[in-house]
Structure formats: C-alpha cells, structure tokens
Design an enzyme around this catalytic site. Structure first.
Site, mmCIF file in Angstrom:
data_model
loop_
_atom_site.group_PDB
_atom_site.id
_atom_site.type_symbol
_atom_site.label_atom_id
_atom_site.label_comp_id
_atom_site.label_asym_id
_atom_site.label_seq_id
_atom_site.Cartn_x
_atom_site.Cartn_y
_atom_site.Cartn_z
ATOM 1 N N THR A 23 8.257 3.232 -10.336
ATOM 2 C CA THR A 23 7.593 3.210 -9.032
ATOM 3 C C THR A 23 7.401 1.787 -8.507
ATOM 4 O O THR A 23 7.842 1.456 -7.406
ATOM 5 C CB THR A 23 6.214 3.890 -9.151
ATOM 6 O OG1 THR A 23 6.409 5.172 -9.754
ATOM 7 C CG2 THR A 23 5.581 4.072 -7.799
ATOM 8 N N VAL A 24 6.753 0.945 -9.293
ATOM 9 C CA VAL A 24 6.416 -0.398 -8.815
ATOM 10 C C VAL A 24 7.645 -1.312 -8.857
ATOM 11 O O VAL A 24 7.886 -2.081 -7.917
ATOM 12 C CB VAL A 24 5.244 -0.995 -9.621
ATOM 13 C CG1 VAL A 24 4.889 -2.378 -9.085
ATOM 14 C CG2 VAL A 24 4.033 -0.069 -9.558
ATOM 15 N N LYS B 77 -2.595 -3.690 -16.510
ATOM 16 C CA LYS B 77 -4.034 -3.864 -16.773
ATOM 17 C C LYS B 77 -4.397 -3.563 -18.220
ATOM 18 O O LYS B 77 -5.242 -4.224 -18.811
ATOM 19 C CB LYS B 77 -4.861 -2.992 -15.839
ATOM 20 C CG LYS B 77 -4.646 -1.500 -16.023
ATOM 21 C CD LYS B 77 -4.293 -0.756 -14.760
ATOM 22 C CE LYS B 77 -3.078 -1.308 -14.083
ATOM 23 N NZ LYS B 77 -2.465 -0.381 -13.083
ATOM 24 N N GLU C 157 -2.179 -10.218 -10.031
ATOM 25 C CA GLU C 157 -2.902 -9.656 -8.881
ATOM 26 C C GLU C 157 -2.774 -8.138 -8.838
ATOM 27 O O GLU C 157 -3.715 -7.427 -8.462
ATOM 28 C CB GLU C 157 -2.353 -10.260 -7.575
ATOM 29 C CG GLU C 157 -2.941 -9.710 -6.299
ATOM 30 C CD GLU C 157 -4.419 -10.037 -6.120
ATOM 31 O OE1 GLU C 157 -4.743 -11.196 -5.879
ATOM 32 O OE2 GLU C 157 -5.248 -9.127 -6.239
ATOM 33 N N GLY D 252 -4.220 -2.327 -6.995
ATOM 34 C CA GLY D 252 -2.887 -2.171 -6.391
ATOM 35 C C GLY D 252 -2.585 -3.296 -5.428
ATOM 36 O O GLY D 252 -2.546 -4.467 -5.793
ATOM 37 N N GLU E 69 -1.193 12.104 -13.959
ATOM 38 C CA GLU E 69 -0.118 12.275 -14.932
ATOM 39 C C GLU E 69 -0.296 13.587 -15.698
ATOM 40 O O GLU E 69 -1.376 14.194 -15.674
ATOM 41 C CB GLU E 69 -0.134 11.103 -15.924
ATOM 42 C CG GLU E 69 -0.352 9.784 -15.251
ATOM 43 C CD GLU E 69 0.641 8.720 -15.676
ATOM 44 O OE1 GLU E 69 1.503 8.999 -16.520
ATOM 45 O OE2 GLU E 69 0.546 7.620 -15.134
ATOM 46 N N LYS F 56 -9.507 -2.306 -15.768
ATOM 47 C CA LYS F 56 -9.577 -3.122 -14.550
ATOM 48 C C LYS F 56 -10.893 -3.898 -14.451
ATOM 49 O O LYS F 56 -10.904 -5.080 -14.118
ATOM 50 C CB LYS F 56 -9.371 -2.224 -13.326
ATOM 51 C CG LYS F 56 -7.931 -1.703 -13.229
ATOM 52 C CD LYS F 56 -7.791 -0.577 -12.211
ATOM 53 C CE LYS F 56 -6.343 -0.130 -12.067
ATOM 54 N NZ LYS F 56 -6.225 1.151 -11.323
#
Lengths: 433, 433
Positions: B12-13, B103, B127, B132, B188, B203
């Site tokens: 995805t990222v 994270k 970051e 996100g 998930e 986080k």
C-alpha cells in the site's frame, strides 16, 4: 559558541520571546547543544525592557543591533512596513539571519526581502507570521513538500473569529461586539486591519506563495471584511446548516491562483466550522496527503513567541553546523523559481451567494429587485424576509444558485442605483461547500 | 547529481511512494533542484512492481539494495520487527540514510536503531510512523522545539476510530462493525494490533520519546483496546455529554511520564471528539504554544506516501548540501541526552471511571457490588441499569468520582471473584476532562 540574538521589539510577542529564553535557555543547551544568548534588546520603551529583566541589554537605536558584528540573528517584532523594512533589509545586508512575525512586511515586500536574503546568503524565517503559534510554514515547506497543494482554507484572524463567534452564539450586534473585543484587547483602537480582512489577506498571500511556488502579494488578494455582517446573517446561516467564518482561501485552478478573503458560509459539520473564539485553524489539501488541518492559538504573546523561537533555534542549529541556505532557493516561496502562476480574477469565479439587502418596506421593491436578478441571469434559490421591520426598513435575504461573481456584482450595482430601495449596505456571504 | 533511492516494500505505502515519484519527479527538480531517482525496488511480488511500472528495478533480495554502493537512501516499508530490523540496521551500517513508516520497529528497538544511525552518521527519518500523512514528527522536532511539551493526546488508529464512530452513530455491535471494517480493508484478518491498542501504543511511545527527551518503548505504554466496548457504552457516554475515543495519551507529571492507550471519554465539544471515521488527530500542548492540533488521514497509500516522501526529500536536500546529522543528537528523540524520565505507573493515577458490568439479574447482586466499591473506598457518582435484560443478564453502569486506579482494579478483581455475579467482561472507560 553562543549564538547571539538581537531582539527588536519588546511588546507582546517580543516580551514572550524573552520569557522563552529565560525559561528554556538551559534546556536548549542540554537537549540541543545550542547556547542562545540574548545580546541586545531594542525598544522605544526602556521600561518594557526593565520589566522583562533585560534592562542591561537595552538600546533605543536599532542600528546598535544591525551594526553589531557580534550579533548572528535579528528578531524583528515591531510590525509595520516602514521602520521594520529598514531593520530587516539592513540586518540581511549585514549578513545577519532574520526571524520575523511581520506578515504585512512579507506580503508587501516579499520579492525584495527574499532577494536581499539570497544575496547575503542568510536565512529569513517567518513561521510566526501566519497562525501565531500554529506550525504551518514548517509543515508546508517540509512535511508536505512531496505534494502539489491544491487548496488552503484558513481562519487566520482571531479577532474577527471571536467577533463572529459571539455574534452567532449570543446575537450581539456588530458594533457592540467590536467594542467588547477592543475592551478585551482582542481588537485594536483602529480595527481596520482585522475587520476589513487585510491581516488575513497578508497571511494567505504568504501561504499561497509557498503552496503554488508563485509570488503572491497582498495586492493580489481579493479582500472583503466583516463590517456588514449582522447577527441576522449568522442566524439565517445557522438555520440553513452553515457557519459563517472570515476565511482566507487559496485554490489552484486551471487558470492560475484563486486567492481571496471574505465572509464565507461553510457547512456546520466541516472541521473549520467548529473553530470558535480567538482560535485559528488552517486547512491544507495536497494531491497525495488529502486534507490536513492545523489548529491552535493564532495570536498572543506566548504562542507567537513559541513560533518565533522555534525559528531562532532552527537558524541557530544551522549556524552551529555551518550550513548556508541552498543557493537560489527563495526563502519565502521555498523554491528555486517563481512559477509566476497568474491570479484567477474573482470576477470569473462562480459560486453560490447569500445576500441580505436592507430595503425600503414598500410595495414594488421585491418586484424591482427580482427584475434585476433576472436581467443579469442570476438564478435565485430562495428569497426570505429576515428579522423585524424597523423604521421602514426590512431585510430581504437572497440565496442564489451557482452564479458568476461578475453577474452578482452587476446585480448589486444596479440594485444600489434603484431609487428608494436600498436602506443600507448589503451583506454578501459566499458559500463554500 | 541524482539521489538514488532503494525502496523495500511495494504494498500500500510503497506503491504510493512510487506514484509520488512518478507524479512529481520533475516538480522536485524544478522547485527544489533535487533529482530523486528510484534505483531499485525490492518486493516479494514481481507483479506488484510490474503493475507500478517499475518492473525493471525489481529484486526480491533486499541485500541487492543494502549492498549497492550507489544507493543513498533506503525506504523501508515492509513492516514488522524481524526482517525490517535487519534491513534497517544493515542499511545504516552501510552508510545509507533510512526512511521508514515502521512504528512497531521504532517502538521496540528505538535505542538500537538510533545508536546505529548515530554510529554511521546517517539520517533515520520516520514522519510516516505516526499519523500517516499528518505532519506531527516534523512540527514536534522543529516548529514546537522552543516549548516544553506537557501533554499529547491523539486519535492515532483509524481502524478503531472508524469502528467506534459506526458503533456510536448507528448502534452496530462490536463484532458486526469489526466484520464490516475487515470487508472494507480498514481492519486486518487478525485485528489485534488495532483493536487491542498495540498500534496506538507504538505511536504514542514514539511521540512521548520526542516530547519528553526520554526513551519510551512500547512496553512502557499501559495499553487497553476496545474489544469490550459495546454500543451501550457509547450511548451512555453520549447521554452524559461525552464521546468515546481510543486515545493515546502522554502527560508529563511531577513523577515522570504518564503514557497509556485506552478507551477514553472526552467532552463532546472537545476538538478531538469531532474527529470521526478513519481520520486521525493529535493534540500537542506546550508550555508556551498552548494547545495545538494536527488533523488528517492517518493511514492509506497516498497520505502515508506523502509523509515518507517528505522525509526522502528532506534527506536528499541534506545529501546535496553535504550536511551530516548533528553528532550526538539521537535521531528518534531529537536531543543529545536521554533524560531518562521514569514512567509514572498507571496504578498511581487517579481519575474518574465509567464501568459497565454485565451481571446476573438476581436480587443481592447490586448490594454485593456496592459493598465491594465501599470496601475499596471507590466513591460512586451514579449507578444505572443500561439496555435490556437478556438471558438473565443485565448491564449495570457505574460512574465513579475521582478514584485511584489501583483501587478500581481491586474492585474489578473482587467483583470478578464473586459467585454468580459477572456474566461477561466489564467495559471500563476512563474519563479525561
């Protein structure tokens, strides 16, 4: 080695900066290895400097800072665009880094200041110029830099947001809420910069310059204030599911940059609609990140000093590391090249309008006005009478369908020219869905 | 000179990052003078790389990136704490800068990763690991650095915020809303990391480490999830003027750092209460800036890629300028020295509690429970029965006055031990005013 700071201005924000240094000087050493030394303080008032405990650093001649070869960073916090401009330009020319909160100066003389900083190879930093303590310049220039920004919408003037909030929540009339804001110190004796939208216009010109890599000056910003807004308008908006905010808006359009400040209706469930009182919030939309918002105190001594001193620390870090600004990068726009995107004239925009006309309470008025709307092809969604009849005046509220700004202006001009119709300034609020 | 990037992970990222480079490569050159070259792409799936149009850069062996002397920056986006850890440590050891969104890795192995980056004199940027696309690490490390941060409160897990929003707005049961979230791809197949609060704990450990200049690892975070929350609780909270959010909280107390994740009641007019669905928002309070908030998309391909690529650009700029990290500055905490503030144990905290007990519908139960509260000196503000009796079970809701966590735990333990009283897990929600 200590980084030596010359502070010009010991008012609200300048005083806050002294307090930050006094409170956290040892923390900055321990955490960051940076020794920030307040070396000289310039002010018109020795008493202010003495009250802050820095009377020994006082001078009333800014040249003693600008010409002091020991000083690395000048903080300019006197505001205005005359003396402040001299101080900033002389400091840059003397090879000093400059940190400022002066939105009016940046918005009026951005090109000249940028050129001077680039010529001297020094930093020009201005996080505090928009949104007070809210981090917004930093995020736009760094965290969001992978995006093409498409829109900015902000509540960037706390005075007018306070006034609109009180008018909406308590139905207080404009003159009365202005008087109260002045008593509380939220509005100045001459409130024009706030209530006429000029302060917000300066701020959005800075944000638009960064967002669109194009020099946008305050003159480019179509600017309308809140002086014609009445509690009647806020009540009518609430009934329709909207809040009224003085928004500073910058959109990237196919034609260029649409940049303006005016009272705006936004849906009550929009995040910005919930930002009340003196608080500020800025929405930034990027092509990859989507919607982001930054919220906090847009003014005040300590919040604004937080932003100023954040910049000073950043500059000090770069001094200690021996880092120069990247050659050719404009310090305001944050890019190599002014893309020179044209300003998209407001006249060419189309949107929905709320217009309240205070008119003569006599037969024939409604028919005459309807005729004017029809003549200019401005299609009307609804017409309502709002509030009470008073001294022969009634308030008639029009909500239009999407209409062209130039056509709406033609309607306003023609209605103003009709004999014995208008009994006061119309209140015009644009609708942003 | 091009800055060469090795991307590990094309999910995805990672896919989003490829899209950013494809869309804006020329913009980065024009605006910033930076030539970002995607040099190699590692993935388990050649098909993903081909679909992204970077099949020619594909490898399934990350060593081909880690060992490639040409590559300047490694982007790690595979998640997890095993292979990802090897990739990051090997990249750092090879003198490559690392950008990651991981994270869990940072929260578990922060000290080791920081030491490796400092040893190699390279950047470690993250970051995207919190919030996100929302700029939060950057603002905390830069714009807000003149402050001592006193509190952070965030909605940092979009999955649970989506579930709580649907449960509150539509009264859907936990199991059903989880099923729907899984269908929509928000949760998930094994939802534990989200619903049990572990993702949020990772986080807040990162944010607390920066805020308090102290290494806070995930194990330091008291963590409770939303699995016992029912629509009954959200309805009861709404009736009392509260919203229920899974908050990640870090407060600086006199005793040290109070850091936890748990379902929390916050007043409906608080800015965080209005953050619904998959959106994230983080409140940061500093001693000078006061309250600030950062809001946006906390997950998703493009928003998270925006944050990753913002870091990559920042690192590329420093590479081009020949700037090394400041020696001794921990890249995660952003400071020279771990202050080592102790964790303030949750047991020592005092607050108000909402507790719903599903109990046997028989006489004597209420009296027995009242006795337990009294025995442990937990003063009760109100007791109410909520919802319908079902199969011999009723839901009894207690609202306490301010009580000590350890006393409330003793109450829960003792009520659990009573014969034929509890018919299910109690739902405990802490109240943050």
């Amino acid at each position: 080695m200590a980084v030596k700071i010359g502070l010009v201005g010991t008012g609200t924000v300048g005083g806050g900066c002294v307090r930050v240094i006094q409170a956290h000087k040892e923390d900055f050493k321990r955490n960051l290895g940076l020794d920030l030394e307040l070396a000289r303080v310039c002010s018109l008032s020795p008493d202010e400097a003495i009250a802050l405990g820095v009377g020994d650093l006082f001078t009333n001649d800014y040249n003693e800072i600008v010409n002091d070869p020991e000083i690395d960073v000048v903080i300019e916090l006197i505001g205005g665009t005359t003396v402040a401009k001299s101080i900033v330009l002389k400091s840059l020319a003397a090879g000093k880094h400059v940190v400022t909160a002066n939105k009016a100066l940046l918005a009026a003389y951005g090109a000249e200041l940028s050129a001077a900083a680039m010529e001297a190879g020094v930093e020009l930093a201005f996080e505090a110029s928009v949104g007070g303590g809210i981090p917004i310049i930093g995020p736009m220039k760094h965290s969001l830099q992978a995006n093409e920004v498409t829109s900015i919408m902000g509540i960037v003037n706390g005075t007018t947001n306070y006034m609109l909030t009180r008018m909406a929540e308590e139905g207080i009339a404009y003159d009365e809420v202005l008087r109260q804001a002045q008593e509380l110190g939220y509005a100045e004796a001459n409130p024009s910069a706030d209530v006429d939208g000029f302060d917000a216009a300066a701020k959005i010109s800075i944000l638009a310059s960064i967002a669109f890599q194009s020099r946008v000056s305050q003159d480019d910003v179509y600017t309308r204030g809140i002086t014609n807004i009445s509690p009647l308008d806020l009540e009518a908006a609430a009934n329709m599911g909207y809040a009224v905010k003085l928004l500073a808006i910058a959109h990237r359009t196919e034609e260029g940059i649409d940049v303006r400040v005016h009272p705006t209706m936004i849906p009550v469930d929009h995040q910005l609609a919930k930002v009340n009182g003196v608080l500020n919030a800025i929405y930034v939309i990027g092509d990859f990140v989507g919607e982001t918002m930054y919220f906090g105190s847009g003014a005040g001594s300590f919040p604004t000093a937080s932003a100023v001193m954040g910049d000073v620390i950043e500059v000090a870090r770069r001094i200690e590391q021996g880092i120069k600004p990247v050659p050719g990068i404009d310090p305001i726009m944050g890019c190599l090249e002014d893309r020179g995107l044209p300003i998209h004239p407001v006249d060419d925009l189309s949107m929905k309008y709320y217009i309240r006309f205070p008119v003569a309470d006599r037969s024939g008025v409604l028919a005459a006005m309807a005729g004017v709307f029809a003549k200019h092809n401005v299609s009307v969604h609804s017409v309502l009478q709002r509030g009470q009849k008073e001294n022969g005046t009634v308030n008639i509220v029009y909500i239009t369908h999407v209409a062209k700004e130039s056509a709406v202006n033609a309607v306003l001009a023609e209605i103003a020219s009709l004999e014995d119709v208008l009994h006061g300034e119309p209140s015009l609020i644009r609708v942003e869905e």
